[in-house]
Design an enzyme around this catalytic site. Structure first.
Site, PDB file in Angstrom:
ATOM      1  N   ARG A  13       0.836  -1.202   0.000  1.00 18.01           N
ATOM      2  CA  ARG A  13       0.000   0.000   0.000  1.00 18.01           C
ATOM      3  C   ARG A  13       0.871   1.252   0.000  1.00 18.01           C
ATOM      4  NH1 ARG A  13      -0.744   4.658   2.758  1.00 18.01           N
ATOM      5  NH2 ARG A  13      -0.358   3.547   4.714  1.00 18.01           N
ATOM      6  N   CYS A 234       3.963   9.797   0.682  1.00 20.70           N
ATOM      7  CA  CYS A 234       2.574  10.231   0.554  1.00 20.70           C
ATOM      8  C   CYS A 234       2.474  11.193  -0.617  1.00 20.70           C
ATOM      9  CB  CYS A 234       2.091  10.912   1.838  1.00 20.70           C
ATOM     10  SG  CYS A 234       0.401  11.558   1.712  1.00 20.70           S
TER      11      CYS A 234
END
Length: 285
Positions: A13, A234
């Site tokens: 992920r 991110c």
């Protein structure tokens, strides 16, 4: 200091979401199999978010259906819609994510912190068979708002507890948090929510993540996230660095006499599988 630590590998992920390619579902399954073979028993496999915003996470449902046995698989969701998709796909462990900082919340989730929390109100009651973790992004430092005070972090932890989530994951999203600040923040969260089970999700910009691990271990923290190869970041937090590498964390813990149950040689093989999968990935336009 704890004698055993649980590591959740998040390369599928967090590790893949910041790469400039989309890894096929088949290759993601190969990565999953390599992680299980290395002894990892907790793995975050997917993120149920809009693939238009995070194309690397497309095919989450297909991936979950193909995951091998041998591990406890979890997935991330930013909102009620994401939770509904994850549950429908058969996910039993869902990591909710809310930012501690307004700036990152608006960049990452498209709404403010209180709006994000309000959207999640009732999801625990509606899904009694799901084990929820409350992830708190930018728990210590935000690229837009700067340092996050322990008191602010404790407010978000308290809001999670109010909706029934007391298993918390505090994320150093940028990887720049000062270890002592992390320690103080853990204390503030525990004071505000005494029943909280606290874990850390560490990125590693300045090489200080292992010092943070040592402080956390001394505070009795036994749950850490990491990503093989140190991949990650991110897309909505400028300056975010990769996760602490699972192999680095395992080496450090084993040197301290802390058991992880992970085979270091097979872990190295898993890193190679990730690298090959990324080499074969489809470039994002």
């Amino acid at each position: 200091m704890p004698q055993q630590v649980q590591i959740t590998d998040v390369v599928l992920r967090d590790g893949l979401q910041d790469e400039p390619v989309v890894v096929s579902v088949a290759d993601r399954v190969r990565i999953a199999e390599a992680l299980v073979a290395a002894g990892l028993r907790r793995i975050e496999a997917a993120s149920f978010v809009n693939p238009a915003r995070v194309p690397q996470m497309a095919g989450a449902e297909e991936l979950v259906a193909a995951l091998p046995s041998g591990a406890r698989w979890s997935a991330l969701a930013l909102n009620r819609r994401g939770v509904e998709r994850a549950v429908a796909a058969g996910v039993t462990d869902v990591c909710l994510v809310v930012s501690a900082a307004e700036g990152h919340s608006r960049a990452n989730a498209g709404r403010g912190v209180h709006e994000a929390l309000a959207d999640l109100d009732g999801v625990v009651a509606d899904n009694p068979r799901i084990r929820f973790t409350g992830g708190i992004a930018t728990a210590f430092v935000c690229p837009f708002d700067g340092e996050i005070s322990p008191e602010r972090l404790a407010e978000v932890a308290t809001a999670y507890a109010a909706i029934g989530v007391t298993r918390l994951g505090l994320a150093d999203t940028l990887g720049t948090a000062e270890p002592q600040h992390v320690g103080r923040s853990i204390g503030a969260v525990r004071e505000a929510v005494p029943e909280a089970v606290v874990g850390l999700h560490l990125h590693n910009a300045l090489g200080q993540a292992l010092r943070t691990v040592d402080i956390a271990l001394d505070l009795g923290i036994t749950r850490f996230d990491a990503a093989v190869g140190g991949y990650g970041g991110c897309p909505f937090a400028p300056g975010a660095h990769g996760n602490i590498a699972t192999e680095t964390l395992v080496d450090h813990l084993h040197a301290r006499g802390v058991d992880t149950g992970i085979d270091r040689v097979r872990l190295g093989e898993a890193v190679a599988v990730v690298r090959e999968a990324l080499r074969r990935g489809s470039p994002i336009g």
